[in-house]
Scaffold this motif. Structure first.
Motif, short mmCIF file in Angstrom:
data_model
loop_
_atom_site.label_atom_id
_atom_site.label_comp_id
_atom_site.label_asym_id
_atom_site.label_seq_id
_atom_site.Cartn_x
_atom_site.Cartn_y
_atom_site.Cartn_z
N PRO A 121 -11.46 5.34 4.04
CA PRO A 121 -12.35 5.71 2.94
C PRO A 121 -13.79 5.90 3.40
O PRO A 121 -14.48 6.78 2.93
N ALA B 265 0.82 -1.22 0.00
CA ALA B 265 0.00 0.00 0.00
C ALA B 265 0.85 1.26 0.00
O ALA B 265 0.57 2.21 -0.72
N GLY B 266 1.93 1.24 0.80
CA GLY B 266 2.64 2.51 0.96
C GLY B 266 4.11 2.49 0.63
O GLY B 266 4.74 3.53 0.58
N ASP C 112 -5.64 -3.59 -6.10
CA ASP C 112 -5.82 -4.05 -4.73
C ASP C 112 -6.60 -5.37 -4.71
O ASP C 112 -6.26 -6.31 -3.97
N ARG D 269 -17.40 7.31 -2.40
CA ARG D 269 -17.03 6.35 -1.36
C ARG D 269 -15.80 6.79 -0.59
O ARG D 269 -15.28 6.05 0.24
N GLY D 270 -15.27 7.94 -0.89
CA GLY D 270 -14.17 8.46 -0.09
C GLY D 270 -12.82 8.35 -0.75
O GLY D 270 -11.79 8.63 -0.13
N TYR D 271 -12.77 7.96 -2.03
CA TYR D 271 -11.48 7.87 -2.72
C TYR D 271 -11.30 9.10 -3.60
O TYR D 271 -12.17 9.96 -3.66
N PRO E 115 1.53 5.96 -7.16
CA PRO E 115 1.39 4.72 -6.38
C PRO E 115 0.80 3.58 -7.21
O PRO E 115 1.22 2.42 -7.07
N THR F 273 -6.06 1.58 -8.87
CA THR F 273 -5.62 1.16 -7.54
C THR F 273 -6.59 0.16 -6.93
O THR F 273 -6.19 -0.83 -6.31
N ARG F 274 -7.88 0.40 -7.10
CA ARG F 274 -8.88 -0.53 -6.54
C ARG F 274 -8.78 -1.90 -7.21
O ARG F 274 -8.87 -2.93 -6.56
N GLU G 237 -7.07 6.01 -9.31
CA GLU G 237 -7.79 5.42 -8.16
C GLU G 237 -8.55 4.18 -8.61
O GLU G 237 -8.61 3.17 -7.89
N GLY H 130 -13.77 -0.26 1.07
CA GLY H 130 -12.89 0.47 1.97
C GLY H 130 -12.33 -0.35 3.10
O GLY H 130 -11.98 0.17 4.14
N ARG H 131 -12.24 -1.66 2.93
CA ARG H 131 -11.64 -2.46 3.98
C ARG H 131 -10.14 -2.27 4.03
O ARG H 131 -9.50 -2.53 5.02
N ARG H 132 -9.60 -1.84 2.89
CA ARG H 132 -8.16 -1.60 2.85
C ARG H 132 -7.93 -0.11 2.68
O ARG H 132 -8.52 0.52 1.82
N ALA H 133 -7.06 0.43 3.50
CA ALA H 133 -6.82 1.87 3.47
C ALA H 133 -6.05 2.25 2.22
O ALA H 133 -5.17 1.52 1.78
N ALA H 134 -6.37 3.40 1.66
CA ALA H 134 -5.63 3.91 0.51
C ALA H 134 -4.28 4.42 0.97
O ALA H 134 -4.16 4.94 2.08
N PRO H 135 -3.22 4.27 0.14
CA PRO H 135 -1.91 4.74 0.57
C PRO H 135 -1.91 6.24 0.83
O PRO H 135 -2.41 7.00 0.01
#
Lengths: 546, 331
Positions: B35, A35-36, A272, A257-259, A151, A268-269, A265, B24-29
């Motif tokens: 999320p 992730a980071g 993931d 949804r907050g992204y 990322p 990224t989903r 993005e 949103g179970r996994r946090a975005a970097p």
């Protein structure tokens, strides 16, 4: 340590695959790293804390005296593009310091090493796999320290390397007849799974969303005059492909949804989701990297020896009754220090014997003990030994006492410390162990030291050890040889050349001189040399105070 | 939860993982908030913005609708009032104003039209609806608005329409007092006389120009101001003024001789009186007489000199008309 059922774990160190790293903890680290890009040494930490196969050896009894850490770093170099030391040096040292108790494990490793050394193709594949794993580690841990501006692109690069690793494992080791075959088995299982298919689809989606065919018109002057789109073909079968309007709505959905509202993005989903499916298969690659370092390090050791005109081998594993014959034995610590070692042959009637080593100072007695200790350790780990050929009997323990450093807080004098070591030795020593003692009881007056020496040797014989003891009590050693009161006691001495200098070879018998005068002369401690030094100092002192 | 990232071609396992990732179970970097928390914040902010937008839209719509309703109501009211007047009546001010400058210029001499000479002709003529203006000569000449604003139905009008029986101080004072009392029965004889000011002020509210302004008003405040102006305007009196057939003008000349000025401002001076038939566009009467409050008793003069003089002037007009324009002032 968990015994692995399905799915297969690509464990190269044990015939029955074992999960040795903490999977949950490593998986968490892997997720964070993915992730980071900051895992805090994911691979190294997991390998450092990995459990090992059961071993009867206690590293504290030999690790320091054999300079094991320096040996691993200096001799187990891995050919990965340019020559590199092991990534997880601590793991490798722990692995070497804990030879497996089970002979089957030793044989398993020997088979793999034998196959690697006989098949350059397999070795090349193993090195390629190791390089890919190091690339994976570098991407996950962001070892370059560069700031990551994209990322999603980094994660795609990681997945790309993951696919490369699985592909290499599947194709590179299918022909293996050793434990390496597990790589192929493991990878084949991964390759037929849905997560791998999704991984392939995602990478194809990233590389080829669509194919645009163009006709390029070129004028008489060679310049491009125009383009014509012949066809546009979208990879309609790819499950990740969405119509453009749906992709846009997906971005909107992600924003709600907050992204972030971006194509990256969306990617990224998807990345993931694909990574999540492969997590269990990726996390075990951490353990595989450590395994490969063992084998490729051993191969690197062989390469170094060969480059110096020396030979290594996988020794014959025999019982302790068998004769000892270490041919072309050399000290790898000298090799890694850039000193050309002189190989020697060490032969005795059987392995389970106490061998008293005598000879002149700087004649190679201590180096011989180091060589024998490392040989035993490497042989029991299933690795190459520093000898052209040899027979080794597996030993339940190794106790080495070569270094006698004076410590500021030591409670006893030199003899006292030595006696404490002897006491400690007998407290821990199982039957059949290998014991390496350098200059036993040299810290007291010879007549009293000889008594203790004789006592120790006599007691040791009751444990049928493989013991190597050096001494300068030459008269005493000659008496023991003459009297033959202690069973299984053998004697070798440093061979002297015609010029009365050590040849670093060992022949049966007890030395008649320590040639201390030669050493003194060589190091400038003759009467004439000391006198000239005194005169020079006096002259300088007078000149300064005139 | 379904997501647009899932396609029909995806395997169920992959689709489930995509949904889990989006959930949103996994946090975005690099994200400081989960999320879901970000989503809640964004949805909250969006909902707030949308609700505020809807509320604003509805409010604006309601305000606009209310504005249009008020506008329509005002326009309708103005149109109703305007519909009661004919085109000539709307233009009564336009017809009357050009007659004023001649009365304020060089005096051409007295005139009594033949129509007024027969006995009883003047009262008969004066019974027709009349516009009345009285002002000083300079203001009538160039500042009609000013003189119109300060011009009221005074003792002259009352005494002209309903003269006292005799030219005595008490009778003239009674007329002056009746005017000032403002009582309806006292002023009933002059009900047919309207101030020019009412026409000037009120009739513009019944004009198409004002209707255009109402229709052009953009804000509620503008429209409200127009409504207030309309309601304050003397519409009824303006409509009455619009129906005037005569224009009665009294011009007070400046005092050319030195003399005392009474407390109410009255002093000896010449006064011009004019009467115009707005229908036939003919001057029916033009007289110039001198008023002088000196004959009034001292006790009355201080308070009633102006009214008594005005009434006396009206009686002079009656006398002049009766004598064919040869009647001298005063008795």
């Amino acid at each position: 340590m968990a015994r692995a059922d399905a799915p297969t774990i690509p464990d190269l160190l044990h015939p029955s695959p074992l999960v040795r790293i903490d999977l949950e903890k490593t998986r968490l680290g892997l997720n964070l790293a993915f992730a980071g890009g900051v895992s805090g040494g994911l691979f190294e930490e997991a390998l450092d804390q990995a459990s090992l196969a059961p071993s009867t050896w206690e590293p504290a009894s030999f690790e320091g005296d054999l300079f094991l850490r320096r040996f691993a770093a200096g001799c187990f170099k891995i050919r990965a593009g340019r020559e590199e030391g092991p990534l997880a040096a601590t793991h490798l040292v722990r692995l070497l310091a804990h030879p497996p108790r089970e002979r089957a494990t030793v044989e398993h490793r020997r088979t793999i090493l034998a196959e690697l050394s006989s098949s350059s193709e397999l070795r090349a594949r193993a090195e390629e796999l190791y390089r890919a794993l190091r690339r994976l580690r570098a991407l996950l841990e962001n070892t370059s320290g560069a700031r990551n501006w994209d990322p999603a692109r980094r994660q795609l690069d990681i997945l790309s390397v993951v696919k490369e690793v699985f592909d290499l494992m599947a194709t590179g080791f299918a022909a293996s007849r050793s434990g390496l075959a597990i790589l192929s088995e493991f990878a084949r299982r991964v390759l037929v799974g849905e997560p791998y298919r999704s991984l392939s689809d995602l990478l194809r989606y990233d590389e080829r969303l669509a194919t645009l065919s163009l006709k390029v018109g070129v004028g008489a002057d060679g310049r491009i005059r125009g383009f014509q789109v012949v066809s546009i073909a979208e990879d309609a079968e790819n499950p990740f492909i969405n119509p453009p309007w749906r992709r846009w709505l997906a971005k909107l959905e992600l924003f709600a949804r907050g992204y972030r509202f971006s194509d990256a993005e969306v990617m990224t989903r998807l990345v993931d989701a694909v990574f999540t499916g492969l997590e269990d298969d990726i996390v075990v690659l951490v353990q595989l990297l450590g395994d490969l370092e063992f084998y490729l390090g051993a191969m690197g050791f062989a390469d170094q020896a060969r480059a110096a005109g020396l030979e290594v081998c996988l020794p014959e594993l025999v019982s302790a009754d068998a004769p000892r014959a270490l041919i072309g034995l050399f000290n790898p610590l000298l090799l890694m220090s850039g000193i050309q070692p002189v190989p020697c042959d060490l032969v005795s009637s059987h392995l389970a014997t106490t061998l008293l080593v005598t000879g002149p100072n700087s004649g190679g007695k201590t180096r011989l003990l180091q060589s024998v200790g490392l040989t035993q350790l490497l042989a029991q780990c299933g690795a190459f030994i520093p000898a052209r050929s040899g027979a080794v009997a597996l030993s339940p323990a190794l106790v080495v006492s070569l270094i006698q450093e004076t410590k500021a807080d030591q409670a006893e004098g030199r003899l006292g410390m030595e006696l404490l070591r002897i006491r400690d030795l007998f407290e821990r020593l199982p039957p059949g162990a290998m014991v390496l003692l350098d200059e036993l009881c040299s810290g007291t007056n010879p007549s009293e030291g000889e008594e203790i020496f004789e006592l120790v040797v006599e007691m040791l014989s009751k444990l049928a050890p493989q013991a190597f003891i050096t001494t300068h009590f030459l008269t005493f050693a000659a008496r023991l040889e003459r009297e033959k009161k202690i069973p299984d006691l053998s004697f070798v001495q440093v061979e002297l050349g015609a010029d009365r200098r050590a040849t670093y070879q060992f022949v049966p018998g007890v030395a008649t001189t320590s040639l201390a005068g030669h050493a003194a002369e060589r190091l400038g401690v003759t009467g004439e040399q000391l006198l000239s030094l005194i005169e020079r100092n006096v002259e300088q002192f007078r000149a300064k105070h005139r | 939860m379904p997501t647009l990232l899932v396609t029909k071609k995806m395997s169920p396992e992959l689709a489930a993982r995509v949904r889990a990732s989006v959930d949103g179970r996994r946090a975005a970097p690099g994200s400081k908030l989960a999320p879901r928390a970000t989503s809640v914040l964004r949805l909250g902010a969006t909902a707030t913005i949308v609700i505020a937008g809807i509320w604003l839209g509805v409010s604006l719509y309601r305000a606009q609708r209310e504005l249009e309703a008020r506008r329509a109501e005002l326009v309708a009211k103005a149109q109703r009032e305007a519909a009661e007047l004919g085109p000539d009546e709307h233009a009564v001010a336009t017809r009357a104003l050009p007659w004023l400058p001649p009365f304020a210029g060089a005096y051409p001499g007295d005139l009594v039209a033949d129509e007024l000479r027969p006995a009883g002709a003047l009262p008969s003529v004066l019974s027709r609806p009349t516009l009345y203006l009285r002002g000083s000569l300079p203001s009538v000449a160039s500042r009609v608005d000013e003189s119109a604003a300060s011009s009221f139905k005074d003792a002259f009008v009352l005494c002209l329409v309903a003269p006292p029986n005799a030219r005595t101080e008490p009778l003239l004072k009674a007329k002056a007092r009746a005017v000032l009392s403002g009582r309806g029965e006292a002023l009933a004889p002059v009900a047919g006389v309207e101030r020019l000011q009412d026409a000037l002020v009120g009739l513009p509210f019944l004009s198409p120009e004002w209707e255009r302004k109402v229709r052009a008003a953009r804000s509620r405040e503008d429209l409200e101001r127009m409504r207030r102006d309309f309601e304050r305007a003397p519409i009824a009196r303006a409509k009455a003024a619009a129906k005037a057939k005569l224009l009665l003008v009294v011009v007070d000349e400046p005092n050319s001789e030195p003399g005392p000025t009474e407390l109410d401002g009255e002093r000896p001076h010449d006064v011009r009186v004019g009467l115009v038939d707005l229908v036939t566009r003919k001057v029916l009467l033009r007289l110039r007489r001198r008023v002088d409050p000196s004959w009034i008793s001292a006790a009355t003069r201080a308070e009633w000199a102006s009214g008594i003089d005005s009434c006396a002037l009206a009686m002079d007009v009656h006398a002049a008309v009766a004598s064919g324009g040869r009647v001298a002032t005063g008795e």
